[in-house]
Design a protein around this motif. Structure first.
Motif, PDB file in Angstrom:
ATOM      1  N   GLU A  47      26.744  30.902 -51.413  1.00 48.64           N
ATOM      2  CA  GLU A  47      27.616  31.258 -50.298  1.00 48.64           C
ATOM      3  C   GLU A  47      29.068  31.030 -50.710  1.00 48.64           C
ATOM      4  OE1 GLU A  47      27.021  29.955 -45.964  1.00 48.64           O
ATOM      5  OE2 GLU A  47      28.822  28.839 -46.560  1.00 48.64           O
ATOM      6  N   ILE A  48      29.902  32.058 -50.542  1.00 49.87           N
ATOM      7  CA  ILE A  48      31.315  31.963 -50.890  1.00 49.87           C
ATOM      8  C   ILE A  48      32.141  32.386 -49.683  1.00 49.87           C
ATOM      9  CG2 ILE A  48      33.165  32.817 -52.382  1.00 49.87           C
ATOM     10  CD1 ILE A  48      31.116  33.273 -54.561  1.00 49.87           C
ATOM     11  N   ILE A  49      33.104  31.560 -49.319  1.00 46.85           N
ATOM     12  CA  ILE A  49      34.028  31.871 -48.237  1.00 46.85           C
ATOM     13  C   ILE A  49      35.368  32.260 -48.838  1.00 46.85           C
ATOM     14  CG2 ILE A  49      35.267  30.947 -46.239  1.00 46.85           C
ATOM     15  CD1 ILE A  49      32.891  29.217 -45.620  1.00 46.85           C
ATOM     16  N   SER A  50      35.916  33.374 -48.364  1.00 47.52           N
ATOM     17  CA  SER A  50      37.159  33.893 -48.927  1.00 47.52           C
ATOM     18  C   SER A  50      37.991  34.546 -47.839  1.00 47.52           C
ATOM     19  CB  SER A  50      36.853  34.913 -50.033  1.00 47.52           C
ATOM     20  OG  SER A  50      36.122  36.008 -49.499  1.00 47.52           O
ATOM     21  N   ILE A  51      39.214  34.910 -48.208  1.00 47.55           N
ATOM     22  CA  ILE A  51      40.114  35.662 -47.328  1.00 47.55           C
ATOM     23  C   ILE A  51      40.558  36.896 -48.093  1.00 47.55           C
ATOM     24  CG2 ILE A  51      42.330  35.681 -46.131  1.00 47.55           C
ATOM     25  CD1 ILE A  51      42.029  32.722 -45.658  1.00 47.55           C
ATOM     26  N   ARG A  52      40.404  38.062 -47.481  1.00 47.24           N
ATOM     27  CA  ARG A  52      40.788  39.315 -48.135  1.00 47.24           C
ATOM     28  C   ARG A  52      42.192  39.734 -47.713  1.00 47.24           C
ATOM     29  NH1 ARG A  52      36.968  42.380 -50.831  1.00 47.24           N
ATOM     30  NH2 ARG A  52      34.825  41.574 -50.692  1.00 47.24           N
TER      31      ARG A  52
ATOM     32  N   THR B  29      45.081  38.656 -56.136  1.00 46.70           N
ATOM     33  CA  THR B  29      45.888  38.543 -54.929  1.00 46.70           C
ATOM     34  C   THR B  29      45.196  39.181 -53.728  1.00 46.70           C
ATOM     35  OG1 THR B  29      47.067  40.587 -55.511  1.00 46.70           O
ATOM     36  CG2 THR B  29      48.058  38.491 -56.213  1.00 46.70           C
ATOM     37  N   ASN B  30      44.263  40.093 -53.978  1.00 53.82           N
ATOM     38  CA  ASN B  30      43.592  40.776 -52.869  1.00 53.82           C
ATOM     39  C   ASN B  30      42.462  39.950 -52.272  1.00 53.82           C
ATOM     40  OD1 ASN B  30      42.183  41.128 -55.292  1.00 53.82           O
ATOM     41  ND2 ASN B  30      41.065  42.890 -54.474  1.00 53.82           N
TER      42      ASN B  30
ATOM     43  N   GLY C 241      45.077  41.685 -46.213  1.00 50.94           N
ATOM     44  CA  GLY C 241      45.128  42.510 -45.015  1.00 50.94           C
ATOM     45  C   GLY C 241      44.238  42.009 -43.897  1.00 50.94           C
ATOM     46  N   GLY C 242      43.498  40.939 -44.140  1.00 53.78           N
ATOM     47  CA  GLY C 242      42.602  40.409 -43.118  1.00 53.78           C
ATOM     48  C   GLY C 242      43.183  39.247 -42.353  1.00 53.78           C
ATOM     49  N   GLY C 243      44.511  39.036 -42.490  1.00 55.52           N
ATOM     50  CA  GLY C 243      45.132  37.896 -41.828  1.00 55.52           C
ATOM     51  C   GLY C 243      44.634  36.607 -42.441  1.00 55.52           C
ATOM     52  N   ASP C 244      44.383  35.621 -41.602  1.00 48.95           N
ATOM     53  CA  ASP C 244      43.855  34.340 -42.077  1.00 48.95           C
ATOM     54  C   ASP C 244      42.377  34.200 -41.749  1.00 48.95           C
ATOM     55  OD1 ASP C 244      46.283  33.552 -43.119  1.00 48.95           O
ATOM     56  OD2 ASP C 244      46.962  32.658 -41.234  1.00 48.95           O
ATOM     57  N   GLN C 245      41.730  35.301 -41.391  1.00 46.93           N
ATOM     58  CA  GLN C 245      40.326  35.240 -41.013  1.00 46.93           C
ATOM     59  C   GLN C 245      39.451  35.085 -42.248  1.00 46.93           C
ATOM     60  OE1 GLN C 245      39.013  38.495 -38.617  1.00 46.93           O
ATOM     61  NE2 GLN C 245      36.957  37.661 -38.308  1.00 46.93           N
ATOM     62  N   GLU C 246      38.609  34.057 -42.233  1.00 43.22           N
ATOM     63  CA  GLU C 246      37.731  33.797 -43.366  1.00 43.22           C
ATOM     64  C   GLU C 246      36.514  34.718 -43.325  1.00 43.22           C
ATOM     65  OE1 GLU C 246      36.871  29.645 -43.138  1.00 43.22           O
ATOM     66  OE2 GLU C 246      38.649  29.091 -44.300  1.00 43.22           O
TER      67      GLU C 246
END
Length: 230
Positions: free
Chosen positions: A160-165, A145-146, A167-172
């Protein structure tokens, strides 16, 4: 008097023309700079294709997506440990090669890379978390979930991996990784391009269904007794 006025008008006109010319030249220089900056953008030189039947112990036959057939030496890549995931006819590969395209410097078997990769949860070790690498560049989180994985691809031999952390909002967030090892049941990669204290190494095993316990016909009864639940 008329001559003086006429001369003044001519000088003013020349100054205006010079000013316009200067602006045009500056604008042109800006475009050139933009072009120059674009040239510094890293280009992905990865060659994609299928492993051909002519592949041998030290030679790779690559049937590229462009319709070419390349025969590449793998000697140096093998000695440097840069052949990942094994080779089998028909498997899809991502290959880095020298400028003459006579030698493979890195080979990644994308068929081997696909799948569900898990490791023990570092918080308590009681469950498994990981990443699902799917066809079409899709990545998904497994029991996490994090971190929400979004996409993956190979860029110049790097993962290359794109993710969302959390607490980072929707910023990739885009991260690059060096693949350290890739086998039928193991995957290991390490972050690159970050400060040493932010580097991470991920060591995964391929997900396997846990064998069900054979109770030989016995059935466990549900109970509300807290003592029996322990």
């Amino acid at each position: 008097m008329k001559k003086t006025v006429l001369f003044g008008m001519m000088v003013a006109g020349l100054m205006m023309l010079g000013s316009c010319g200067g602006k045009q030249q500056q604008s042109g220089g800006g475009e050139n700079n933009t072009s120059s900056q674009g040239e510094f953008m890293p280009l992905d030189r990865t060659i994609y294709g299928l492993c051909g039947e002519g592949t041998a112990m030290n030679t790779l036959e690559l049937l590229t997506d462009n319709g070419d057939t390349l025969v590449l030496s793998m000697v140096n890549a093998q000695e440097a440990g840069q052949v990942f995931g094994g080779l089998q006819t028909g498997d899809r590969l991502a290959v880095m090669a020298n400028d003459k395209k006579t030698e493979a410097t890195e080979v990644i078997n994308l068929n081997t890379l696909l799948g569900d990769w898990v490791m023990p949860d570092p918080i308590d070790g009681s469950s498994e978390i990981g990443i699902r690498i799917k066809e079409g560049g899709v990545a998904e989180s497994i029991e996490m979930t994090n971190i929400i994985y979004r996409t993956w691809k190979i860029v110049n031999g790097k993962l290359e991996i794109i993710s969302i952390r959390e607490g980072g909002g929707d910023q990739e967030e885009t991260n690059l990784y060096d693949i350290l090892s890739l086998g039928a049941d193991t995957l290991c990669y390490k972050t690159i391009g970050k400060p040493r204290d932010e580097e991470e190494t991920f060591e995964y095993n391929r997900f396997k269904e846990k064998p069900k316990v054979d109770l030989r016909g016995l059935q466990l009864e549900d109970t509300q007794d807290e003592f029996n639940k322990i």
